[in-house]
Design a protein around this motif. Structure first.
Motif, PDB file in Angstrom:
ATOM      1  N   ARG A   1       3.237  16.731   9.344  1.00  0.00           N
ATOM      2  CA  ARG A   1       2.525  15.682   8.400  1.00  0.00           C
ATOM      3  C   ARG A   1       2.080  14.599   9.347  1.00  0.00           C
ATOM      4  O   ARG A   1       1.113  14.147   9.344  1.00  0.00           O
ATOM      5  N   ARG A   2       3.060  14.012  10.309  1.00  0.00           N
ATOM      6  CA  ARG A   2       2.763  12.872  11.117  1.00  0.00           C
ATOM      7  C   ARG A   2       1.823  13.222  12.139  1.00  0.00           C
ATOM      8  O   ARG A   2       0.937  12.467  12.259  1.00  0.00           O
TER       9      ARG A   2
ATOM     10  N   THR B   1       0.725  -1.185  -0.258  1.00  0.00           N
ATOM     11  CA  THR B   1      -0.006  -0.113  -0.096  1.00  0.00           C
ATOM     12  C   THR B   1       0.876   1.057  -0.057  1.00  0.00           C
ATOM     13  O   THR B   1       2.210   1.208  -0.134  1.00  0.00           O
ATOM     14  N   ASN B   2       0.181   2.364   0.134  1.00  0.00           N
ATOM     15  CA  ASN B   2       1.109   3.609   0.247  1.00  0.00           C
ATOM     16  C   ASN B   2       1.637   4.074   1.393  1.00  0.00           C
ATOM     17  O   ASN B   2       1.490   3.691   2.494  1.00  0.00           O
ATOM     18  N   SER B   3       2.924   4.548   1.347  1.00  0.00           N
ATOM     19  CA  SER B   3       3.733   5.112   2.625  1.00  0.00           C
ATOM     20  C   SER B   3       2.973   6.356   2.788  1.00  0.00           C
ATOM     21  O   SER B   3       2.144   7.135   1.803  1.00  0.00           O
ATOM     22  N   LEU B   4       3.194   6.895   3.954  1.00  0.00           N
ATOM     23  CA  LEU B   4       2.655   8.255   4.497  1.00  0.00           C
ATOM     24  C   LEU B   4       3.119   9.431   3.383  1.00  0.00           C
ATOM     25  O   LEU B   4       2.478  10.214   2.913  1.00  0.00           O
ATOM     26  N   SER B   5       4.327   9.140   2.932  1.00  0.00           N
ATOM     27  CA  SER B   5       4.887  10.279   2.101  1.00  0.00           C
ATOM     28  C   SER B   5       4.515  10.235   0.708  1.00  0.00           C
ATOM     29  O   SER B   5       4.455  11.072  -0.108  1.00  0.00           O
ATOM     30  N   ALA B   6       4.019   8.981   0.300  1.00  0.00           N
ATOM     31  CA  ALA B   6       3.454   8.619  -1.003  1.00  0.00           C
ATOM     32  C   ALA B   6       1.874   8.907  -1.149  1.00  0.00           C
ATOM     33  O   ALA B   6       1.493   9.315  -2.463  1.00  0.00           O
ATOM     34  N   THR B   7       1.045   8.622  -0.216  1.00  0.00           N
ATOM     35  CA  THR B   7      -0.368   8.742  -0.306  1.00  0.00           C
ATOM     36  C   THR B   7      -0.828  10.057  -0.641  1.00  0.00           C
ATOM     37  O   THR B   7      -0.362  11.003  -0.095  1.00  0.00           O
TER      38      THR B   7
ATOM     39  N   LYS C   1      10.623   9.955   5.009  1.00  0.00           N
ATOM     40  CA  LYS C   1      10.672  11.239   4.284  1.00  0.00           C
ATOM     41  C   LYS C   1       9.421  11.961   4.624  1.00  0.00           C
ATOM     42  O   LYS C   1       8.675  12.522   3.595  1.00  0.00           O
ATOM     43  N   THR C   2       8.885  12.032   5.709  1.00  0.00           N
ATOM     44  CA  THR C   2       7.839  12.761   6.198  1.00  0.00           C
ATOM     45  C   THR C   2       8.231  13.726   7.355  1.00  0.00           C
ATOM     46  O   THR C   2       9.193  13.443   8.261  1.00  0.00           O
TER      47      THR C   2
ATOM     48  N   ALA D   1       7.467   7.463  -2.401  1.00  0.00           N
ATOM     49  CA  ALA D   1       7.282   8.510  -3.007  1.00  0.00           C
ATOM     50  C   ALA D   1       8.349   8.995  -3.896  1.00  0.00           C
ATOM     51  O   ALA D   1       8.082   9.778  -4.793  1.00  0.00           O
ATOM     52  N   ASP D   2       9.457   8.528  -3.639  1.00  0.00           N
ATOM     53  CA  ASP D   2      10.653   8.945  -4.581  1.00  0.00           C
ATOM     54  C   ASP D   2      10.461   8.631  -6.088  1.00  0.00           C
ATOM     55  O   ASP D   2      10.199   7.366  -6.238  1.00  0.00           O
TER      56      ASP D   2
END
Length: 527
Positions: free
Chosen positions: A511-512, A354-360, A506-507, A388-389
């Motif tokens: 954001r967190r 699934t998506n990471s927090l940086s990618a979602t 990468k957050t 997200a990179d």
């Protein structure tokens, strides 16, 4: 007191006005129509017949993992259309990709092709004036699914009619001449087709030929003729523009876009190369189109047997060895965690991406998912989160080949489920409450071991390159040797090393913090 009474009166009048203008038309001027079935004599029909010779009831399908390939497939199909195009989407943006596909559809209509366009109103990017003008073309009809009726007060109506507006059509399909269809996770917009320099949704579709195309058209007909599909002419005022003006604009737009860097990149795509060389890879097997009935969007949630998940269980037994889940929005809930734990306890490998927090792109969904990460790992599931990179090496190769570069950020948007490397489901459905209980979804279940193994092998070789691997970290609690603290760590597998993160990679703090706050709100059943 007078001011307060005036305010209450104003609110009351507003509510009365909205209540009178937000219900769907009871008897809209809607003409029932169905698929044009006599298409075997079209060029596409002849090609499909030739390709499927000796294949019996099987359908052929070709994966579309690359955004340029996915756009090229749609554009080429539209160009081949002779009798019909049926288009169903959740989102249609008013951007380069949206314009290019609109140009392709109008061009087909000018050749005499019947074009039916069904779009969910929430995801509509085009202006009402543009919609109603295009709808005046004698060969084009546009319908909006479950629309906001008061077009000037759409945001307000969404609040006052939340119970109805909350239920959306998430289906995505593009079917030509009842012979070929494209189904998967992509909407219509730059970010889905490698055309946005800022973000690229890593998505997945399949081009399917043969009997499966007729099944997709049958599902489209149900939605097209449902009480929730309202002709735009019923709710949008006529435009001062004429279709002649639109066609002229289309011709001008065609000339403008024909030499754009993006169109040149599409012409250099692998899909176009395969078509030109007659080397398009096709997998053949039995295929089943699975979808929620349109009544689900009307709130008829009690009929669980009509839901996509229930239909899927008719064709899939419990996995015996392995289940691969690729879902950008993944909220298993307590029952889902128990089901996964049961599978693992029976010796079945469960792998989740699934998506990471940086990618979602939807922080609230990540908040709903985050609380289940530790329980999933404690159940011995394998859990990965997409980065997200950008893949700079892949982007460099793409630019060298096509002259068109990649995006600066990516987000997972594919919905793919692989069962024992023998069956694959590709479609619009996430594993979250919104997909399973609220919105309608569409997908295709393919029975082909070669195709399923291809995806499984890609997972084995590449998942650690594109995603963080999550693990549990257990440590003793200071001053209490009998207690242990369990937390998460993220492993990033680079060329020659493994980098460990103790917080979402990468957050930033805020954001967190924001997503953590969303996680305590009682909104999981809406995510």
């Amino acid at each position: 007191m007078c001011a307060r009474s005036s305010l209450f009166l104003l609110i009351a009048l507003l509510v009365m006005m909205l209540n009178g203008c937000t219900s769907l038309p009871k008897n809209p001027d809607r003409v029932q129509s169905t698929a044009i079935s006599d298409t075997d004599d079209t060029e596409l029909g002849k090609a499909v017949s030739q390709l499927s010779e000796g294949k019996g009831s099987m359908s052929g399908f070709s994966p579309l993992g690359d955004g340029l390939d996915a756009f090229a497939a749609r554009a080429l199909l539209a160009g081949l259309a002779e009798k019909s195009i049926d288009v169903q989407y959740y989102i249609w943006h008013d951007d380069d990709v949206g314009d290019l596909l609109s140009v392709a559809l109008i061009g087909a209509a000018e050749r005499g092709v019947r074009v039916r366009v069904l779009i969910d109103d929430i995801g509509l990017g085009a202006s009402d004036e543009g919609l109603i003008t295009v709808d005046t073309h004698p060969n084009i009809e546009i319908r909006l699914f479950n629309p906001r009726i008061n077009r000037a007060w759409r945001a307000v109506e969404s609040v006052f009619s939340f119970a109805r507006i909350n239920r959306r059509m998430h289906n995505k399909s593009f079917t030509v001449d009842n012979q070929a269809t494209i189904v998967g996770g992509r909407n219509v917009g730059n970010e889905y087709y490698d055309a946005d320099p800022n973000v690229n949704f890593k998505d997945f579709d399949v081009l399917a030929l043969g009997p499966v195309a007729q099944e997709v058209t049958a599902s489209f007909d149900k939605y097209w003729n449902s009480d929730l599909a309202i002709p735009v002419a019923e709710i949008i005022e006529p435009s001062s523009k004429s279709i002649v003006d639109v066609v002229k604009t289309v011709v001008d737009q065609q000339d403008k876009l024909r030499n754009s860097p993006y169109v040149q990149a599409v012409k250099n795509s692998r899909f176009v190369e395969h078509i030109n060389n007659r080397s398009l890879p096709l997998f053949w097997g039995e295929a089943h189109v699975l979808y929620d009935e349109p009544e689900k969007a009307a709130g008829n949630v009690e009929k669980k047997e009509s839901h996509l998940l229930a239909k899927m269980s008719e064709f899939i037994d419990q996995p015996k060895k392995e289940l691969i889940i690729v879902s950008p929005y993944f909220i298993p809930g307590k029952d889902g965690v128990k089901d996964i734990a049961s599978l693992v306890s029976n010796g079945i490998s469960v792998k989740i991406l699934t998506n990471s927090l940086s990618a979602t792109d939807v922080g609230a969904v990540h908040a709903g998912y985050a609380k289940y990460r530790i329980p999933l790992l404690q159940a011995k599931a394998e859990l990965y989160e997409a980065k997200a990179d950008p893949d700079f090496e892949d982007a460099r190769k793409k630019k060298k080949k096509s002259g068109y570069g990649g995006s600066s950020r990516s987000s997972l948007h594919s919905k793919v489920y692989v069962f024992d490397r023998s069956k694959v489901f590709v479609g619009s459905m996430n594993l979250d409450p919104r997909s399973t209980e609220i919105n309608t979804e569409l997908g295709i279940l393919f029975e082909n071991e070669e195709f399923a193994k291809l995806i499984g092998d890609f997972w084995d070789k590449e998942v650690k390159k594109y995603a963080y691997q999550l693990k549990l970290h257990v440590e003793d609690v200071p001053d209490d040797w009998e207690q242990q603290r369990t937390s998460l760590i993220w492993l990033e597998h680079l060329n020659n090393e493994i980098v460990t993160y103790r917080v979402d990679p990468k957050t930033g703090f805020w954001r967190r913090f924001g997503v953590g706050f969303l996680g305590i709100l009682p909104i999981e059943n809406q995510l």
